[in-house]
Design an enzyme around this catalytic site. Structure first.
Site, PDB file in Angstrom:
ATOM      1  N   ASP A   1      26.160  33.150  -4.802  1.00  0.00           N
ATOM      2  CA  ASP A   1      26.898  31.828  -4.560  1.00  0.00           C
ATOM      3  C   ASP A   1      28.293  31.881  -5.596  1.00  0.00           C
ATOM      4  OD1 ASP A   1      25.098  31.150  -2.587  1.00  0.00           O
ATOM      5  OD2 ASP A   1      24.157  29.706  -3.793  1.00  0.00           O
TER       6      ASP A   1
ATOM      7  N   TYR B   1      14.137  21.616   5.537  1.00  0.00           N
ATOM      8  CA  TYR B   1      14.862  21.654   6.700  1.00  0.00           C
ATOM      9  C   TYR B   1      14.370  22.529   7.674  1.00  0.00           C
ATOM     10  CZ  TYR B   1      16.646  25.613   3.797  1.00  0.00           C
ATOM     11  OH  TYR B   1      16.893  26.585   2.953  1.00  0.00           O
TER      12      TYR B   1
ATOM     13  N   HIS C   1      26.197  28.190   2.456  1.00  0.00           N
ATOM     14  CA  HIS C   1      25.447  29.189   3.234  1.00  0.00           C
ATOM     15  C   HIS C   1      25.644  28.969   4.847  1.00  0.00           C
ATOM     16  CE1 HIS C   1      22.728  29.310  -0.321  1.00  0.00           C
ATOM     17  NE2 HIS C   1      23.859  30.114  -0.620  1.00  0.00           N
TER      18      HIS C   1
ATOM     19  N   ARG D   1       0.712  -1.222   0.001  1.00  0.00           N
ATOM     20  CA  ARG D   1       0.018   0.157   0.015  1.00  0.00           C
ATOM     21  C   ARG D   1       0.769   1.392  -0.083  1.00  0.00           C
ATOM     22  NH1 ARG D   1      -2.712  -0.419   5.509  1.00  0.00           N
ATOM     23  NH2 ARG D   1      -0.769  -1.094   5.884  1.00  0.00           N
TER      24      ARG D   1
ATOM     25  N   GLN E   1      11.881  27.279  12.909  1.00  0.00           N
ATOM     26  CA  GLN E   1      11.383  27.353  11.523  1.00  0.00           C
ATOM     27  C   GLN E   1      11.746  26.065  10.610  1.00  0.00           C
ATOM     28  OE1 GLN E   1      12.732  31.259   9.855  1.00  0.00           O
ATOM     29  NE2 GLN E   1      13.123  30.477   7.856  1.00  0.00           N
TER      30      GLN E   1
ATOM     31  N   LYS F   1      20.957  23.183  11.329  1.00  0.00           N
ATOM     32  CA  LYS F   1      19.802  22.664  10.266  1.00  0.00           C
ATOM     33  C   LYS F   1      19.740  21.117  10.366  1.00  0.00           C
ATOM     34  CE  LYS F   1      21.108  26.396   7.272  1.00  0.00           C
ATOM     35  NZ  LYS F   1      21.468  26.900   5.954  1.00  0.00           N
TER      36      LYS F   1
END
Length: 187
Positions: free
Chosen positions: A175, A136, A66, A23, A51, A76
């Site tokens: 970046d 995240y 970052h 399933r 967050q 994170k």
């Protein structure tokens, strides 16, 4: 939940148990008690998540490296819910014995792995498939004033990105023009 230690003690991979049948499947994607116990057993700080973020990327999109400085440094907990990504964390804590070292892990919708990256690490990933969706949890809110980047291909860090020969890497100007680790603000 299987906890996988990496070569940098602060970085952990969480591999949930997945229960499947004809399933579909079920998994517990996050459990605060399990998360806290894993960190406590290893002498690591327990964060509070504030967050959740969700990104969507085409194959070849590279985001990072970052991070945010204090007072809004972010930890994170990251995972891929659709597609495939190579995820990387780089230690940017100047007084750390692993300063400048990195850990990479393939996160996929099929392997369900999650990567814990505490504050003090730069983070980046490359989408290895179209329609890669990345979720995240963060331990602090986004702060433009504290946001920083390190160029993804810094030769002193020497990340082994799994880039196919003809893959076009898609970067933002931010970046592409990010400083090297030696010039970047550090922890």
């Amino acid at each position: 939940m299987n906890i996988i230690e990496t070569k940098i003690k602060d970085l952990l991979i969480f591999e949930p148990r997945v229960f499947g049948d004809d399933r579909g499947w079920f998994m517990e994607s996050f459990n605060q008690q399990v998360f806290e116990q894993a960190l406590t057993e290893r002498g690591l700080d327990i964060p509070k998540f504030v967050q959740d973020n969700h990104s969507f990327s085409k194959k070849g999109v590279l985001r990072g490296l970052h991070y945010q400085l204090n007072p809004h440094a972010q930890g994170k907990l990251v995972r891929v819910v659709q597609g495939r990504a190579w995820d990387v964390a780089v230690d940017i804590r100047e007084n750390s014995s692993t300063f400048g070292e990195w850990v990479g892990v393939e996160l996929t919708a099929d392997n369900h792995k999650q990567f814990w990256i505490p504050a003090g690490f730069a983070h980046g990933f490359i989408a290895l498939e179209d329609n890669t969706q990345f979720l995240y949890k963060t331990t602090d809110y986004y702060s433009k004033e504290c946001e920083r980047s390190i160029v993804w291909n810094d030769e002193t860090i020497n990340i082994e990105w799994p880039i196919e020969k003809d893959l076009e890497i898609l970067l933002t100007d931010k970046d592409r023009l990010a400083p090297q680790l030696i010039q970047a603000d550090k922890f």
